[in-house]
Enzyme design. Sequence first.
Site, PDB file in Angstrom:
ATOM      1  N   TYR A 103       0.825  -1.219   0.000  1.00 45.20           N
ATOM      2  CA  TYR A 103       0.000   0.000   0.000  1.00 45.20           C
ATOM      3  C   TYR A 103       0.858   1.267   0.000  1.00 45.20           C
ATOM      4  CZ  TYR A 103      -4.352  -2.529   0.476  1.00 45.20           C
ATOM      5  OH  TYR A 103      -5.438  -3.337   0.231  1.00 45.20           O
ATOM      6  N   GLU A 138      -8.190  -7.020   5.366  1.00 43.59           N
ATOM      7  CA  GLU A 138      -7.312  -8.063   4.812  1.00 43.59           C
ATOM      8  C   GLU A 138      -6.570  -8.804   5.938  1.00 43.59           C
ATOM      9  OE1 GLU A 138      -5.337  -5.907   1.548  1.00 43.59           O
ATOM     10  OE2 GLU A 138      -7.339  -5.488   0.770  1.00 43.59           O
ATOM     11  N   SER A 145     -13.205 -20.514  -9.898  1.00 44.05           N
ATOM     12  CA  SER A 145     -14.193 -20.897  -8.889  1.00 44.05           C
ATOM     13  C   SER A 145     -14.008 -22.370  -8.533  1.00 44.05           C
ATOM     14  CB  SER A 145     -15.606 -20.725  -9.453  1.00 44.05           C
ATOM     15  OG  SER A 145     -15.772 -19.405  -9.897  1.00 44.05           O
ATOM     16  N   GLY A 149     -22.396 -20.845 -19.942  1.00 42.95           N
ATOM     17  CA  GLY A 149     -21.025 -21.273 -20.231  1.00 42.95           C
ATOM     18  C   GLY A 149     -20.334 -21.827 -19.005  1.00 42.95           C
ATOM     19  N   PHE A 162     -16.407 -12.867 -13.896  1.00 40.67           N
ATOM     20  CA  PHE A 162     -15.131 -13.545 -14.124  1.00 40.67           C
ATOM     21  C   PHE A 162     -14.108 -12.551 -14.665  1.00 40.67           C
ATOM     22  CE2 PHE A 162     -16.392 -18.327 -14.651  1.00 40.67           C
ATOM     23  CZ  PHE A 162     -16.770 -18.340 -13.321  1.00 40.67           C
TER      24      PHE A 162
END
Length: 415
Positions: free
Chosen positions: A94, A136, A204, A281, A405
């Site tokens: 960062y 995070e 995924s 798809g 995606f």
Amino acid sequence: MNYQQSKLVKDTIPALREHGERITSIFYKNMLRDHPELNNYFNSVNQKNGRQPRALTAVILGFAANINNLSELVPKFERMSNKHCSLGIKPEHYEIVGVYLLRAFAEVLGPAMTPTVQVAWEKAYWLLAKMLIGREAQLYRDFQGWSSWRKFKVDRVVSETEGIYSFYLKPQDGKKLPKFLPGQYVSLRVQVPESGHYQARQYSLSEAWREDYYRITVKRDEGAQYSNSVSTSYFHPGAVSNILIDQMGAGEVIDVSHPAGEFFLDTNNESTQPLVLISAGVGVAPMISIANTVSESQPGRPVSWIHGSRKSIPFEDHIAQLKRKNTGLRTKIFKTQLARSDVAGVTYDFDFRMDLAALNPADDLFLRHSGTEYYICGPELFMLEVSAYLKSQSVPVARIKCELFSTGDLALKQT
Ligand SMILES: Cc1cc2nc3c(=O)[nH]c(=O)nc-3n(C[C@H](O)[C@H](O)[C@H](O)COP(=O)(O)OP(=O)(O)OC[C@H]3O[C@@H](n4cnc5c(N)ncnc54)[C@H](O)[C@@H]3O)c2cc1C
Ligand code: HEM
């Protein structure tokens, strides 16, 4: 950050928005020139097409404009933090991003970037950065030590249908794999020789949680013919999907991240509300994980799965088997290119592109149920159309979840 500083920041936003494209190109070009190691983190395609820099700048400007009302940004924070953690982004990164981003702002604003405005922007950047770093840190804690790449061996690769392959990945250390929520993804990292860097992509998880392997399902990105100012046309296939499919057979070792992602069915909540899964798809991948998980843990739960495909459907036999086992599962298939072997009512239901208006609103879409949750995954335009249809049928936005995606978000593409 005081009132005066937040006003100074807000006053510069119109000029920064106007030069958004310039900021993003200066920022990334300079940062990657001085810190070439960061090429191993960034997706080079999303750099070239500007999608990633645009997403980052849009979030920063959106944040600064709404500094007193951040509720709308919360879903974006989740997506960013999950993506960052799946890529191993750390607090020290960062510092670097902050320096180059503010330099780009200064270049665009010119004399308007006075020392006081500069200090105000530093405060705004760090306010946002600290929120992300905080979330995070929490996610990395949940990852319990798996905060970087872990070696997995490809156990086997199975062809699901033309151009779509499932990879069964086993951890090299042989240790039990952590649970994930169905719908989540992992990042995979491979060396891309032509770039000389690692490139990471998300896939995924396409199976319910298993303690000894993860499964992903990858579509070959064949690419297309492109043209640029130098050569009239060139062909560019996708980098990582082709490496995986052509070079990562059984026995190969791949770097894999801890599962992450904010598109999931919350299995900690014992809801029995109907689920509608809508895919096209390779968007089938997270839906298989959700459908398998529900079939195993809540077999009677009403699930309607609507899938659109040109030709063959990945996991067709598996879905037929699931339907036999789970009476709560129903499907509707839209297929645009029928084969001789296709049978109406068996291998497909409609021989045209997906049109939700052709379905039964009560039985297929559970539109009369106020608690139905909708999960959508497929090409961007498809998801925009499907969510617009659901919204037009008065489904609240909070019950529509989309998995893109790509990087950035659907709304970003619309603006
Ligand atoms: C959360 C998430 C989950 C995902 N899940 C899945 C999944 O389950 N299954 C799956 O298959 N995919 C999934 N994806 C997509 C996946 O991460 C990759 O984006 C996909 O495999 C393509 O990657 P690639 O490296 O093969 O292509 P890339 O190299 O990233 O290329 C992408 C496209 O850009 C074009 N391109 C590249 N370079 C250039 C250039 N210089 N000029 C012009 N065009 C160029 C290529 O032709 C290609 O069509 C997911 C993505 C996300 C974000
Ligand atoms: C305040 C600071 C930051 C903001 C606002 C921000 C914003 C974003 C956004 C909006 C995305 C897209 C998420 C998605 O939709 O998938 C993203 C992805 C990403 N970010 Fe950040 N980010 C910040 C800091 C960083 C830092 C410090 C790094 C590391 C150097 C980093 C590296 C990445 C990478 C590698 C991706 C994925 C890119 C891709 O797949 O194309 N980001 N970030």
